[in-house]
Design an enzyme around this catalytic site. Structure first.
Site, short mmCIF file in Angstrom:
data_model
loop_
_atom_site.label_atom_id
_atom_site.label_comp_id
_atom_site.label_asym_id
_atom_site.label_seq_id
_atom_site.Cartn_x
_atom_site.Cartn_y
_atom_site.Cartn_z
CG ASP A 1 -8.72 -1.00 11.87
OD1 ASP A 1 -7.74 -1.78 11.34
OD2 ASP A 1 -8.50 -0.17 11.04
CD GLU B 1 -8.93 0.75 7.72
OE1 GLU B 1 -8.46 -0.32 8.57
OE2 GLU B 1 -8.09 2.27 8.29
CG HIS C 1 -6.03 -2.18 8.86
ND1 HIS C 1 -6.32 -0.99 8.78
CD2 HIS C 1 -4.90 -2.47 9.08
CE1 HIS C 1 -4.92 -0.59 9.09
NE2 HIS C 1 -3.73 -1.51 9.04
CG ASP D 1 -0.51 -0.43 2.39
OD1 ASP D 1 1.13 -0.34 2.91
OD2 ASP D 1 -1.13 -1.01 3.95
C1 GLP Z 1 -0.94 0.21 8.34
C2 GLP Z 1 -0.35 -0.80 7.50
C3 GLP Z 1 -0.54 -2.10 7.41
C4 GLP Z 1 0.54 -2.31 8.74
C5 GLP Z 1 -0.04 -1.18 9.63
C6 GLP Z 1 0.63 -1.78 11.69
O1 GLP Z 1 -2.00 0.48 8.79
N1 GLP Z 1 -0.53 -0.40 5.72
O2 GLP Z 1 0.36 -3.31 6.57
O3 GLP Z 1 0.21 -3.85 9.06
O4 GLP Z 1 -0.12 -0.63 9.44
O5 GLP Z 1 1.35 -1.13 11.97
P1 GLP Z 1 2.83 -1.52 12.97
O6 GLP Z 1 3.85 -2.83 12.74
O7 GLP Z 1 3.32 -0.01 12.95
O8 GLP Z 1 1.10 -1.50 14.40
#
Ligand code: GLP
Length: 258
Positions: free
Chosen positions: A136, A143, A138, A67
């Site tokens: 959440d 989402e 995802h 993404d």
């Molecule tokens: C963002 C990314 C996800 C990732 C998530 C969690 O939303 N789009 O791919 O898994 O963050 O991030 P973190 O690993 O910093 O908790």
């Protein structure tokens, strides 16, 4: 689904990096799917070390990231392209042209997303997709409410995601409200899924994802549909898993060669 509970973030990162390294060793032209966020940072650090110290060769590898924020140019300090360059690509011998991160500035996001899907298909599909999980539930930026069949598209981020990611920006209002994200359906087509989850803030989302019902409200629960998914979890993130003893028992048997 394989659930591997690790004693520390370092152990988790090394174990996950080993899976990626084994694939690249056996299939030098592997197609790897990468994720951003803090969770895979240790994994990327270990891949960089394996390249530097053990000669792990990424020269024939192709990569696709999950993404990117809409509106952030590739060189923006908080863009996911920049994140990947700084945490991994600058430290291994991957060919830059073979690394793909969705563009957050495409004039036609729809055409861009269709093209991204085609690039993945033309590369032969993703062999191994690295994933994190949002608080959440995802995966990528799918989402709650995202179709489990969704494809790469422009998405609107939830308030919770904006809050979670505000720490990387000067202020919350700087966090882009939209992103380009691979869909759940796109992710499920990868031949293997590897999720890394650490920290107690992820414990509820992880338990819901792997032990709760399959639902578009927790898009990580789609991993339950995949025939070859492995989740590396640290102690804190494993805190709410009901079947924890069972996962540990399976790992113990695997180590003993059962
Ligand atoms: C963002 C990314 C996800 C990732 C998530 C969690 O939303 N789009 O791919 O898994 O963050 O991030 P973190 O690993 O910093 O908790």
């Amino acid at each position: 689904m394989d659930v591997v509970i690790c004693r520390s973030y370092e152990e988790l990162s090394k174990a996950a990096a080993r899976v990626v390294a084994d694939l690249v060793t056996h299939k030098p032209n592997a197609v790897l799917g990468f994720a951003t966020g803090s969770s895979p940072v240790g994994l990327y650090k270990e891949l960089a070390r394996l390249h530097r110290e053990e000669g792990l060769d990424f020269s024939k590898v192709t990569t696709f990231n999950l993404d990117e924020y809409v509106g952030l140019p590739a060189d923006h300090p908080q863009s996911y392209r920049r994140f990947m360059n700084e945490h991994l690509f600058n430290h291994i011998n991957v060919t830059v042209q073979n690394t793909h991160v969705p563009s957050g500035t495409a004039t036609s996001p729809k055409a861009f997303c269709e093209g991204y899907e085609k690039q993945i298909r033309d590369a032969g599909g993703i062999d191994l997709q690295v994933l994190g999980i949002g608080s959440d539930g995802h995966i990528a930026f799918n989402e709650p409410g995202s179709s489990l069949g969704s494809r790469t598209r422009r998405v609107t981020l939830t308030e919770q995601t904006l809050d979670d990611n505000a720490r990387f920006f000067k202020k919350k209002s700087d966090v882009p409200r939209h992103a380009i994200s691979m869909g759940v359906g796109t992710i499920l087509e990868a031949r293997r899924l590897l999720m890394v989850v650490n920290g107690e803030s992820k414990a509820p989302a992880l338990a819901a994802a792997i032990e709760g019902p399959i639902t578009s409200m927790i898009t990580a629960s789609a991993l339950q549909l995949h025939p070859d998914a492995v989740v590396f979890v640290d102690d804190d993130a494993a805190a709410q898993l009901k079947m924890r003893d069972y996962y540990e028992w399976i790992q113990k048997q695997a180590k003993a060669g059962d």
